[in-house]
Design a protein around this motif. Structure first.
Motif, mmCIF file in Angstrom:
data_model
loop_
_atom_site.group_PDB
_atom_site.id
_atom_site.type_symbol
_atom_site.label_atom_id
_atom_site.label_comp_id
_atom_site.label_asym_id
_atom_site.label_seq_id
_atom_site.Cartn_x
_atom_site.Cartn_y
_atom_site.Cartn_z
ATOM 1 N N UNK A 635 -41.806 -33.010 -71.102
ATOM 2 C CA UNK A 635 -42.477 -33.700 -70.000
ATOM 3 C C UNK A 635 -41.432 -34.092 -68.970
ATOM 4 N N UNK A 636 -41.680 -33.786 -67.698
ATOM 5 C CA UNK A 636 -40.702 -34.088 -66.659
ATOM 6 C C UNK A 636 -40.693 -35.566 -66.286
ATOM 7 N N UNK A 637 -41.606 -36.345 -66.900
ATOM 8 C CA UNK A 637 -41.642 -37.783 -66.638
ATOM 9 C C UNK A 637 -41.005 -38.559 -67.788
ATOM 10 N N UNK A 638 -41.478 -38.300 -69.020
ATOM 11 C CA UNK A 638 -40.988 -39.080 -70.167
ATOM 12 C C UNK A 638 -40.139 -38.270 -71.140
ATOM 13 N N UNK A 639 -39.991 -36.978 -70.925
ATOM 14 C CA UNK A 639 -39.147 -36.100 -71.731
ATOM 15 C C UNK A 639 -39.708 -35.835 -73.130
ATOM 16 N N UNK A 640 -40.999 -36.123 -73.366
ATOM 17 C CA UNK A 640 -41.615 -35.820 -74.652
ATOM 18 C C UNK A 640 -41.917 -34.326 -74.750
ATOM 19 N N UNK A 641 -41.788 -33.750 -75.964
ATOM 20 C CA UNK A 641 -42.131 -32.345 -76.151
ATOM 21 C C UNK A 641 -43.637 -32.167 -76.020
ATOM 22 N N UNK A 642 -44.059 -31.236 -75.203
ATOM 23 C CA UNK A 642 -45.473 -31.019 -74.927
ATOM 24 C C UNK A 642 -46.024 -29.931 -75.844
ATOM 25 N N UNK A 643 -47.265 -30.120 -76.298
ATOM 26 C CA UNK A 643 -47.899 -29.138 -77.174
ATOM 27 C C UNK A 643 -49.215 -28.620 -76.620
#
Length: 766
Positions: A635-643
């Motif tokens: 995620x370009x906002x929170x850096x979480x891996x997106x699924x």
């Protein structure tokens, strides 16, 4: 008897060949010109029994058609006394065409069922009396009725499996009472309790008798029974046909062999042709035993082996031979070592990918490159183990604007389970308060609830391939509902079932375009008997090839033979690939098929990549130009891996704040609508809502930045890039897309109308 002769069809009866005039051996030797020594030995062995063991690509059809033509033109055969039998109407038609070209008109080339049906129709009035029972072209409806009368509740998805079991029992001459014991003896995995299947089988047979109808297996059974019970009729048939040729003899079933024995009793000449290494239809009742034991049954037989491969390069043939070298069982003991007659070509390429979408996209890119090198689309094929694997390749080719045709498989929206699912969703949408969807707060939940009535479950089933394929189709509809709902919600648009059904209808309509030449997508079974310049064998992982339900040694060996058939379809270019996980970011738990151990570089005895241009396994293989490599997307906002699919396209979490330029988004949607109207295609064909949202959130300033946005492939970048960038810059869109309005904006699709080439499956009269 005389009265009956007057009603004989033109190709049947003693009078049929009396008017044929042939000038003895005149021109007969010309038929032998161009044959290699082994093919010539076949052509000149005019008196049976003859057994031709013919490897893939060795010119077996050429050899047997020249044999028949040589016999006719030399005066040894009367053309109407020759019957050539094969397993599909397509193969029979090809054989008839070749025989006409060789001056052997009048020879009958038919499928087993076609030949038997003509005899049954002709002799029924004399042997039985009255009209021939009506032929039941499709069993499924009657099987469903028989299941109901047997007190069983059978889902629609099970009907094909039940029908296949009944067909298998009939061609192996197993009566209903003996079916459970036969299943146990053969270690066959029945789709449900064998006693229940036996009950349905018995009820199905009784229902046919009550209705006065027969099925295609009955055509063979009844014809054989008449020939056995009525000697005078058998003599009539044997007087008519004196010379028999049976192609693809490794695929003959016990029932077909029984009929063939009745035809050839009394000294008829018999020539059989086959390759035990291409036995891939045992699940339908086919067996190579009759081919392998032909010399035992006919000690005086002439046996000719064809091993000169004219189809494939030495590199492809080397791999094919290597596959069989590791085979086990009776068929393996009779394998043929092929010898390529072609010039050297490129080595087979082995490719390993992180996930299936990456494998599909790279395959499509390689196909695009071959097209650019001048290889025709019709000379390229993508072959897979199950029809359920086709969708991701359909999409990957469509994204690059590459036309394709499906053979032996239905397009996604043409699959019965998909049509049924869409119909149910449409009904639920119309009902509004459908009890099935009560309590489901969102579109995806409602879709799951509706599809649960057709076998959808949260987890995939562990059973046979048919059940798994159908589940995959339903799961795809659920995933599509999730993506559709997310995109519509972001745009403030309705996300109910009615809107989703409208989207499904639009997607289905977009697939019905004019049939054109295209890349072939086919299952390995459907590819039997075909060949292409370039072949891509995809999805070569354990659990898929060999298929997960191949338990016994013989079942596993048949899976090896299936891969052998796939390899030998290629003339020049051969690519073999597999993916370590199903989805992007998934656990890399898959392994390449065991059949390539010791053959692909880096596996076992094959050692490291060889010198001299030998093929090797490529990791992180090339991808479509301009595409961002797949893998974990942050995620370009929170850096979480997106699924989730939509989140990955937007490159941010659904809950993270959006930076979308609302005005730009509206402009993009307006421009897209104008393009869709001008090109007469659904709007999503231009760009999906999610792609437009991604553009409006992370506004690109260059082609390079635009190409990084998921959903903007190389084709769309070339076609729409200038217009989109103009809008992003606050300028009116350029006219570049207008100049291309006459181009094919939608991907041309073609559906192959040929039936699946399954031995024993009667498709049409030859």
């Amino acid at each position: 008897m005389v009265g009956m002769q007057e009603e004989l069809p033109a190709d049947f009866g003693p009078h049929a060949y009396e008017s044929a005039a042939y000038d003895g051996a005149s021109g007969a030797d010309a038929v032998l010109a161009g044959l290699d020594p082994e093919q010539r030995a076949v052509a000149t062995a005019l008196h049976g029994p003859v057994c031709v063991l013919a490897g893939a690509g060795t010119g077996k059809t050429r050899a047997i058609t020249h044999r028949i033509a040589y016999g006719v033109r030399s005066g040894v055969y009367q053309p109407q006394q020759v019957l050539a039998v094969t397993f599909t109407a397509r193969a029979a038609g090809e054989m008839r065409g070749r025989l006409r070209q060789l001056g052997a008109e009048g020879v009958q080339a038919r499928t087993f069922h076609s030949a038997a049906l003509r005899q049954l129709q002709y002799f029924w009035p004399r042997a039985i009396g009255g009209e021939v029972p009506r032929l039941l072209e499709r069993k499924v409806q009657l099987v469903a009725e028989a299941a109901g009368r047997s007190g069983l509740r059978v889902q629609r998805t099970e009907l094909r499996d039940l029908t296949s079991e009944i067909e298998w029992a009939k061609v192996t001459q197993i009566v209903p009472d003996d079916y459970p014991a036969a299943v146990a003896k053969t270690s066959r995995e029945a789709p449900r309790d064998p006693a229940e299947i036996a009950k349905v089988y018995a009820t199905y047979e009784q229902t046919k008798r009550d209705r006065g109808v027969i099925d295609f297996e009955d055509v063979l059974l009844l014809t054989a029974a008449i020939l056995e019970d009525r000697p005078e009729i058998a003599e009539r048939v044997r007087a008519q046909y004196r010379h028999f040729t049976v192609d693809e003899y490794q695929d003959v079933s016990p029932l077909q062999q029984r009929l063939l024995d009745r035809w050839t009793e009394g000294g008829a000449s018999l020539c059989v042709v086959g390759d035990a290494s291409q036995t891939i239809y045992s699940f339908t009742g086919a067996t190579p035993d009759y081919l392998l034991n032909f010399r035992t049954r006919h000690p005086e037989a002439t046996v000719v082996k064809l091993v000169r491969d004219y189809r494939s390069t030495p590199q492809v043939v080397h791999l094919a031979n290597g596959l069989l070298a590791k085979a086990r069982g009776q068929a393996a003991q009779h394998r043929l070592e092929l010898i390529s007659q072609r010039e050297a070509g490129p080595e087979p390429v082995y490719l390993e990918y992180t996930d299936e979408p990456t494998e599909a996209e790279s395959t499509a890119a390689r196909i695009k490159a071959l097209l650019g090198q001048g290889v025709r689309a019709s000379e390229i094929a993508v072959l897979f183990r199950t029809n359920g694997q086709s969708e991701v390749y359909e999409q990957a080719l469509a994204d690059l604007g590459v036309s394709y045709q499906l053979k032996g498989a239905e397009r996604f929206f043409e699959r019965p389970e998909v049509r049924d699912a869409v119909m149910l969703l449409r009904g639920a949408a119309r009902a509004g308060d459908d009890p099935l969807t009560d309590g489901a707060p969102d579109l995806a939940g409602q879709t799951r609830a509706v599809l649960a009535t057709r076998g959808f479950t949260p987890e995939p089933p562990a059973g046979s391939g048919t059940v798994r394929e159908r589940w995959e189709s339903l799961a795809a509809l659920v995933r599509l509902a999730e993506e559709f709902a997310a995109a519509r919600a972001k745009a403030g648009l309705p996300t109910d079932l009615a809107a989703y059904v409208t989207e499904l209808d639009a997607r289905a309509a977009a697939q019905h375009a004019p049939a054109v030449e295209g890349v072939t997508l086919a299952s390995l079974h459907a590819a039997k008997g075909l060949e292409w310049d370039a072949v891509f064998l995809v999805g070569l992982t354990e659990g898929t090839l060999p298929i997960i339900y191949a338990k016994t040694d013989e079942q596993v060996e048949e899976e090896r033979r299936l891969l052998y058939v796939g390899v030998t379809r290629a003339r020049v270019h051969l690519t073999l690939s597999w993916a370590l996980s199903r989805s992007p970011g998934g656990r890399a738990s898959r392994k390449p098929t065991r059949f390539l151990d010791g053959l692909r570089p880096g596996s076992g005895s094959a050692g490291p990549r060889a010198k001299g241009g030998k093929g090797g396994v490529e990791y992180g293989a090339e991808r479509p130009a301009g595409r961002k490599a797949r893998g974990p997307v942050k995620c370009r906002v929170c850096d979480r891996t997106l699924t989730e699919a939509v989140e990955r396209k937007l490159r941010r979490c659904e809950s993270c704040p959006s930076s979308m330029d609302e005005a730009l988004y509206d402009q993009l949607r307006g421009w897209r609508m104008a393009q869709a109207r001008e090109q007469a295609v659904p709007a999503y064909v231009i760009f999906t809502d999610a792609t437009l949202m991604a553009i409006a959130e992370d506004v690109p300033r260059s082609e390079r930045e635009l190409a990084l946005i998921p959903g903007v492939g190389a084709m769309k970048l070339d076609k729409y890039g200038a217009a989109v960038l103009s809008l992003c810059a606050g300028e009116p869109p350029t006219d570049s897309t207008t100049d291309q309005a006459d181009e094919a904006s939608d991907v041309p699709f073609a559906v192959d109308d040929d039936p699946v080439d399954v031995p024993g499956e009667f498709d049409e009269l030859a």
